[in-house]
Design a protein around this motif. Structure first.
Motif, mmCIF file in Angstrom:
data_model
loop_
_atom_site.group_PDB
_atom_site.id
_atom_site.type_symbol
_atom_site.label_atom_id
_atom_site.label_comp_id
_atom_site.label_asym_id
_atom_site.label_seq_id
_atom_site.Cartn_x
_atom_site.Cartn_y
_atom_site.Cartn_z
ATOM 1 N N GLU A 113 0.834 -1.201 0.000
ATOM 2 C CA GLU A 113 0.000 0.000 0.000
ATOM 3 C C GLU A 113 0.872 1.256 0.000
ATOM 4 O O GLU A 113 0.645 2.193 -0.757
ATOM 5 C CB GLU A 113 -0.928 -0.015 1.221
ATOM 6 N N SER A 114 1.885 1.267 0.854
ATOM 7 C CA SER A 114 2.775 2.424 0.923
ATOM 8 C C SER A 114 3.584 2.580 -0.368
ATOM 9 O O SER A 114 3.759 3.693 -0.867
ATOM 10 C CB SER A 114 3.710 2.292 2.123
ATOM 11 N N ASN A 116 2.745 1.624 -3.414
ATOM 12 C CA ASN A 116 1.853 2.145 -4.459
ATOM 13 C C ASN A 116 1.621 3.639 -4.291
ATOM 14 O O ASN A 116 1.613 4.390 -5.261
ATOM 15 C CB ASN A 116 0.516 1.398 -4.448
ATOM 16 N N PHE A 117 1.434 4.082 -3.043
ATOM 17 C CA PHE A 117 1.205 5.502 -2.803
ATOM 18 C C PHE A 117 2.450 6.314 -3.143
ATOM 19 O O PHE A 117 2.354 7.361 -3.792
ATOM 20 C CB PHE A 117 0.802 5.739 -1.342
ATOM 21 N N GLN A 118 3.613 5.849 -2.744
ATOM 22 C CA GLN A 118 4.842 6.597 -3.006
ATOM 23 C C GLN A 118 5.116 6.694 -4.509
ATOM 24 O O GLN A 118 5.546 7.747 -5.003
ATOM 25 C CB GLN A 118 6.035 5.965 -2.280
ATOM 26 N N SER A 120 2.775 6.587 -6.829
ATOM 27 C CA SER A 120 1.745 7.494 -7.352
ATOM 28 C C SER A 120 2.128 8.943 -7.102
ATOM 29 O O SER A 120 1.990 9.800 -7.985
ATOM 30 C CB SER A 120 0.400 7.198 -6.690
ATOM 31 N N TRP A 148 1.292 14.212 0.337
ATOM 32 C CA TRP A 148 2.282 13.183 0.666
ATOM 33 C C TRP A 148 2.600 13.196 2.154
ATOM 34 O O TRP A 148 2.596 12.148 2.807
ATOM 35 C CB TRP A 148 3.564 13.395 -0.149
ATOM 36 N N TYR A 167 -4.407 4.327 1.265
ATOM 37 C CA TYR A 167 -4.142 5.704 0.872
ATOM 38 C C TYR A 167 -5.164 6.164 -0.168
ATOM 39 O O TYR A 167 -5.580 5.387 -1.024
ATOM 40 C CB TYR A 167 -2.754 5.811 0.238
ATOM 41 N N THR A 170 -4.540 6.703 -4.989
ATOM 42 C CA THR A 170 -3.395 5.840 -5.252
ATOM 43 C C THR A 170 -3.651 5.001 -6.487
ATOM 44 O O THR A 170 -4.727 4.423 -6.650
ATOM 45 C CB THR A 170 -3.139 4.917 -4.047
ATOM 46 N N ARG A 172 -2.916 1.647 -8.113
ATOM 47 C CA ARG A 172 -2.507 0.322 -7.617
ATOM 48 C C ARG A 172 -1.682 -0.381 -8.698
ATOM 49 O O ARG A 172 -2.217 -1.033 -9.567
ATOM 50 C CB ARG A 172 -3.729 -0.509 -7.247
#
Length: 175
Positions: A113-114, A116-118, A120, A148, A167, A170, A172
């Motif tokens: 999850e983290s 993918n967010f970073q 994005s 962020w 998040y 995001t 995925r």
């Protein structure tokens, strides 16, 4: 005045009011109750998830994470701060995923999850930087940076508590 179509009202009896099929305005409905009402035939199965609960997004609830898993779940998020020193915030969650992701499903979910967010945010930042040529990027770049910062802090806290965190905004890419 009384209604000539209704029987007369006598002292002990409640008055008889005409009823409608829908039971609107507190008037009792006539006829058999519809299917699914209490006390009528087969009932549908109860919902699996309580009303108002956040959707599970395919995550099956499992046993509560151990304190070690909670530590690494939080690390999957806050290592993005450490890795941002070299402007590659996605390296922290990637390292956590590669080292501890195979040992715990919880740590892997948090690291993915983290990550993918970073990734994005990296894409959003690059697009905002390119849009600085048309001046809109000067507004978008600080907004992306603030998003962020806030979301990474929230993810770190929730991951360290042992809670699942998803998040917003995001893409995925890694599963």
């Amino acid at each position: 005045m009384s209604d000539p179509t209704q029987p007369p009202h006598h002292g002990d009896e409640p008055p008889h009011y005409p009823t409608t099929a829908g039971g609107a305005f507190g008037i009792p409905p006539t006829g058999p109750p519809p299917q699914g009402m209490p006390g009528t035939g087969p009932q549908p199965p109860p919902p699996q998830q309580a009303y108002g609960a956040p959707p599970a997004y395919g995550v099956q609830p499992g046993p509560a994470p151990t304190s070690d898993e909670q530590l690494w779940g939080g690390a999957a998020h806050w290592t993005a701060f450490v890795a941002s020193v070299v402007a590659l915030a996605f390296l922290g969650p990637l390292i956590v995923m590669l080292t501890k992701g195979n040992e715990s499903a919880y740590v892997r979910r948090q690291a993915v999850e983290s990550l993918n967010f970073q990734l994005s945010i990296l894409i959003y930042g690059l697009v905002s930087l390119a849009l600085c040529l048309v001046l809109i990027g000067f507004v978008l770049l600080p907004a992306v940076g603030l998003l962020w910062l806030v979301c990474t802090i929230i993810g770190s806290v929730r991951g360290a508590r042992g809670e699942e965190y998803r998040y917003p905004v995001t893409i995925r890419m890694v599963s």
